[in-house]
Design a protein around this motif. Structure first.
Motif, PDB file in Angstrom:
ATOM      1  N   PHE A   1      16.076  24.382  15.197  1.00  0.00           N
ATOM      2  CA  PHE A   1      15.395  25.100  16.396  1.00  0.00           C
ATOM      3  C   PHE A   1      15.130  26.251  16.235  1.00  0.00           C
ATOM      4  O   PHE A   1      15.425  26.923  15.071  1.00  0.00           O
ATOM      5  N   PHE A   2      14.123  26.694  17.107  1.00  0.00           N
ATOM      6  CA  PHE A   2      13.572  28.349  16.808  1.00  0.00           C
ATOM      7  C   PHE A   2      13.740  28.901  18.530  1.00  0.00           C
ATOM      8  O   PHE A   2      13.888  28.172  19.300  1.00  0.00           O
ATOM      9  N   SER A   3      13.730  30.301  18.423  1.00  0.00           N
ATOM     10  CA  SER A   3      13.930  30.750  19.551  1.00  0.00           C
ATOM     11  C   SER A   3      12.627  31.279  20.195  1.00  0.00           C
ATOM     12  O   SER A   3      11.534  31.504  19.531  1.00  0.00           O
ATOM     13  N   ALA A   4      12.543  31.101  21.391  1.00  0.00           N
ATOM     14  CA  ALA A   4      11.409  31.369  22.499  1.00  0.00           C
ATOM     15  C   ALA A   4      11.744  31.896  23.862  1.00  0.00           C
ATOM     16  O   ALA A   4      12.234  30.607  24.193  1.00  0.00           O
ATOM     17  N   ASP A   5      11.462  32.552  24.128  1.00  0.00           N
ATOM     18  CA  ASP A   5      11.970  33.025  25.730  1.00  0.00           C
ATOM     19  C   ASP A   5      13.320  33.035  25.993  1.00  0.00           C
ATOM     20  O   ASP A   5      13.554  32.424  26.887  1.00  0.00           O
ATOM     21  N   ASP A   6      14.191  33.374  25.016  1.00  0.00           N
ATOM     22  CA  ASP A   6      15.472  33.198  24.862  1.00  0.00           C
ATOM     23  C   ASP A   6      16.129  31.951  25.075  1.00  0.00           C
ATOM     24  O   ASP A   6      17.189  31.557  25.546  1.00  0.00           O
ATOM     25  N   PHE A   7      15.118  31.003  24.620  1.00  0.00           N
ATOM     26  CA  PHE A   7      15.762  29.289  24.519  1.00  0.00           C
ATOM     27  C   PHE A   7      15.642  28.944  23.085  1.00  0.00           C
ATOM     28  O   PHE A   7      14.620  29.494  22.357  1.00  0.00           O
ATOM     29  N   CYS A   8      16.524  28.195  22.842  1.00  0.00           N
ATOM     30  CA  CYS A   8      16.307  27.498  21.394  1.00  0.00           C
ATOM     31  C   CYS A   8      15.752  26.057  21.694  1.00  0.00           C
ATOM     32  O   CYS A   8      16.249  25.361  22.342  1.00  0.00           O
ATOM     33  N   ILE A   9      14.574  25.990  21.081  1.00  0.00           N
ATOM     34  CA  ILE A   9      13.600  24.878  21.204  1.00  0.00           C
ATOM     35  C   ILE A   9      13.664  24.128  19.960  1.00  0.00           C
ATOM     36  O   ILE A   9      13.363  24.751  18.861  1.00  0.00           O
ATOM     37  N   PRO A  10      13.766  22.747  19.932  1.00  0.00           N
ATOM     38  CA  PRO A  10      13.735  21.961  18.704  1.00  0.00           C
ATOM     39  C   PRO A  10      12.334  22.287  18.123  1.00  0.00           C
ATOM     40  O   PRO A  10      11.377  22.307  18.634  1.00  0.00           O
TER      41      PRO A  10
ATOM     42  N   GLN B   1      22.705  26.920  20.279  1.00  0.00           N
ATOM     43  CA  GLN B   1      23.031  28.191  19.597  1.00  0.00           C
ATOM     44  C   GLN B   1      24.274  27.921  18.555  1.00  0.00           C
ATOM     45  O   GLN B   1      25.190  27.063  18.922  1.00  0.00           O
ATOM     46  N   GLU B   2      24.462  28.884  17.796  1.00  0.00           N
ATOM     47  CA  GLU B   2      25.468  28.933  17.058  1.00  0.00           C
ATOM     48  C   GLU B   2      26.114  30.510  16.743  1.00  0.00           C
ATOM     49  O   GLU B   2      25.182  31.326  17.022  1.00  0.00           O
ATOM     50  N   VAL B   3      27.229  30.576  15.970  1.00  0.00           N
ATOM     51  CA  VAL B   3      27.550  32.055  15.858  1.00  0.00           C
ATOM     52  C   VAL B   3      26.975  32.719  14.454  1.00  0.00           C
ATOM     53  O   VAL B   3      27.058  31.975  13.642  1.00  0.00           O
ATOM     54  N   GLU B   4      26.292  33.685  14.780  1.00  0.00           N
ATOM     55  CA  GLU B   4      25.888  34.381  13.556  1.00  0.00           C
ATOM     56  C   GLU B   4      26.649  35.424  12.935  1.00  0.00           C
ATOM     57  O   GLU B   4      26.882  35.543  11.685  1.00  0.00           O
ATOM     58  N   ARG B   5      27.074  36.252  13.750  1.00  0.00           N
ATOM     59  CA  ARG B   5      28.241  37.150  13.675  1.00  0.00           C
ATOM     60  C   ARG B   5      29.320  37.231  14.666  1.00  0.00           C
ATOM     61  O   ARG B   5      29.056  37.349  16.022  1.00  0.00           O
ATOM     62  N   GLU B   6      30.603  37.207  14.353  1.00  0.00           N
ATOM     63  CA  GLU B   6      31.475  37.096  15.447  1.00  0.00           C
ATOM     64  C   GLU B   6      31.743  38.454  15.958  1.00  0.00           C
ATOM     65  O   GLU B   6      31.332  39.665  15.315  1.00  0.00           O
ATOM     66  N   CYS B   7      32.569  38.274  16.993  1.00  0.00           N
ATOM     67  CA  CYS B   7      32.713  39.833  17.917  1.00  0.00           C
ATOM     68  C   CYS B   7      33.791  40.780  17.100  1.00  0.00           C
ATOM     69  O   CYS B   7      34.602  40.023  16.481  1.00  0.00           O
ATOM     70  N   SER B   8      33.647  41.800  16.982  1.00  0.00           N
ATOM     71  CA  SER B   8      34.416  42.892  16.312  1.00  0.00           C
ATOM     72  C   SER B   8      34.723  43.870  16.935  1.00  0.00           C
ATOM     73  O   SER B   8      34.227  43.914  18.323  1.00  0.00           O
ATOM     74  N   PRO B   9      35.579  45.026  16.575  1.00  0.00           N
ATOM     75  CA  PRO B   9      35.856  46.186  17.258  1.00  0.00           C
ATOM     76  C   PRO B   9      34.795  46.975  17.684  1.00  0.00           C
ATOM     77  O   PRO B   9      34.860  47.887  18.453  1.00  0.00           O
ATOM     78  N   THR B  10      33.626  46.723  16.872  1.00  0.00           N
ATOM     79  CA  THR B  10      32.689  47.742  17.134  1.00  0.00           C
ATOM     80  C   THR B  10      31.162  47.115  17.558  1.00  0.00           C
ATOM     81  O   THR B  10      30.404  47.585  17.981  1.00  0.00           O
TER      82      THR B  10
ATOM     83  N   MET C   1      10.237  30.653  14.462  1.00  0.00           N
ATOM     84  CA  MET C   1       8.653  30.100  14.484  1.00  0.00           C
ATOM     85  C   MET C   1       8.963  28.388  14.281  1.00  0.00           C
ATOM     86  O   MET C   1       9.870  28.085  13.747  1.00  0.00           O
ATOM     87  N   ASN C   2       7.906  27.942  15.134  1.00  0.00           N
ATOM     88  CA  ASN C   2       7.952  26.343  15.229  1.00  0.00           C
ATOM     89  C   ASN C   2       7.264  25.823  14.036  1.00  0.00           C
ATOM     90  O   ASN C   2       6.449  26.675  13.390  1.00  0.00           O
TER      91      ASN C   2
END
Length: 264
Positions: free
Chosen positions: A75-84, A55-64, A102-103
């Motif tokens: 990689f793509f997201s599937a079942d909360d995992f990042c798969i090549p 994973q990598e940061v898409e949006r950093e933590c902010s006050p809101t 999507m794969n």
């Protein structure tokens, strides 16, 4: 006191108590560096999302808002995992590239196209058209390009011979390619021994892509004298039918150029 007033007094008492509790919660003023607005916070929460692994940061933590993660490139997201993303092997090209959700979608190369790579990005490539004065020494397949040249180019050896043999060997079935790799590439110390079969116990890939890559590297550095004995090498590896196919193709090429000195 009238009994009718007691419920009202209890209700007012409860409201007063609730209001006191709400007023007692500490409030914090904070200016949002993004919007410039002054925010009044009742309670600040820790940023509890952490981007790990693929994973990598898409949006950093902010006050809101909490930190938002996404899958890394490739990689793509599937079942909360990042798969090549899946790779398309030789003979297949990328129909649709993979995305964050999507794969990869692969497709077999159609007639007139080929792919030699194992990739999640490469599409099938169109076969080369031979120039005027050249002939197709070896017709292209889904695994290799057309090999163009003349009979004499092939007879002279060099790069034309190496490219021709690379395409010819790549057209074989995976099991036959493995036999050849085991006998002459994976175990070069025994290549002079003319035993009666190939040693299939040795650990060698069963995938076309890695096997073809081994053959390409071997052809690039193998002595030309050894390459001119390809038919004998195939027979020693119990690939007599393939050896006869090679002999037949050489004969067909020579018939097109009677004065050619092709001799293997």
């Amino acid at each position: 006191m009238s009994m009718l007033l007691l419920p009202s007094l209890f209700l007012l008492s409860g409201l007063h108590t609730t209001a006191s509790v709400v007023d007692s919660i500490p409030k914090y003023l904070h200016q949002d560096p993004v919007t410039g607005k002054t925010l009044q916070c009742n309670r600040c929460l820790y940023c509890h999302s952490f981007c790990t692994g693929n994973q990598e940061v898409e949006r950093e933590c902010s006050p809101t808002s909490d930190r938002l993660c996404r899958c890394k490139e490739g990689f793509f997201s599937a079942d909360d995992f990042c798969i090549p993303h899946s790779e398309c092997g030789p003979g297949y090209g990328v129909h649709t590239k993979g995305s964050l959700t999507m794969n990869t979608v692969c497709e077999k190369c159609s007639e007139g196209f080929y792919s030699t790579s194992t990739s999640s990005l490469d599409s099938c490539v169109r076969h080369e058209e031979c120039a005027s004065g050249q002939i197709a020494l070896l017709q292209g397949s889904v695994y290799h390009d057309t090999v163009c040249g003349s009979c004499q180019d092939l007879a002279n050896g060099g790069e034309t011979l190496r490219t021709f043999l690379s395409g010819f060997l790549h057209k074989m079935r995976v099991g036959k390619i493995r036999k050849f790799v085991i006998r002459y590439i994976n175990d070069p110390e025994d290549e002079e021994e003319e035993d009666e079969g190939c040693m299939t116990e040795r650990p060698v890939s069963k995938q076309r892509g890695p096997l073809q890559e081994q053959i390409r590297k071997w052809l690039h550095k193998a002595p030309e004298e050894q390459l001119r004995k390809m038919r004998q090498m195939l027979r020693h590896c119990q690939l007599s039918f393939t050896a006869e196919r090679l002999k037949k193709r050489f004969s067909e090429i020579k018939k097109l150029s009677p004065n050619c000195t092709l001799s293997f």
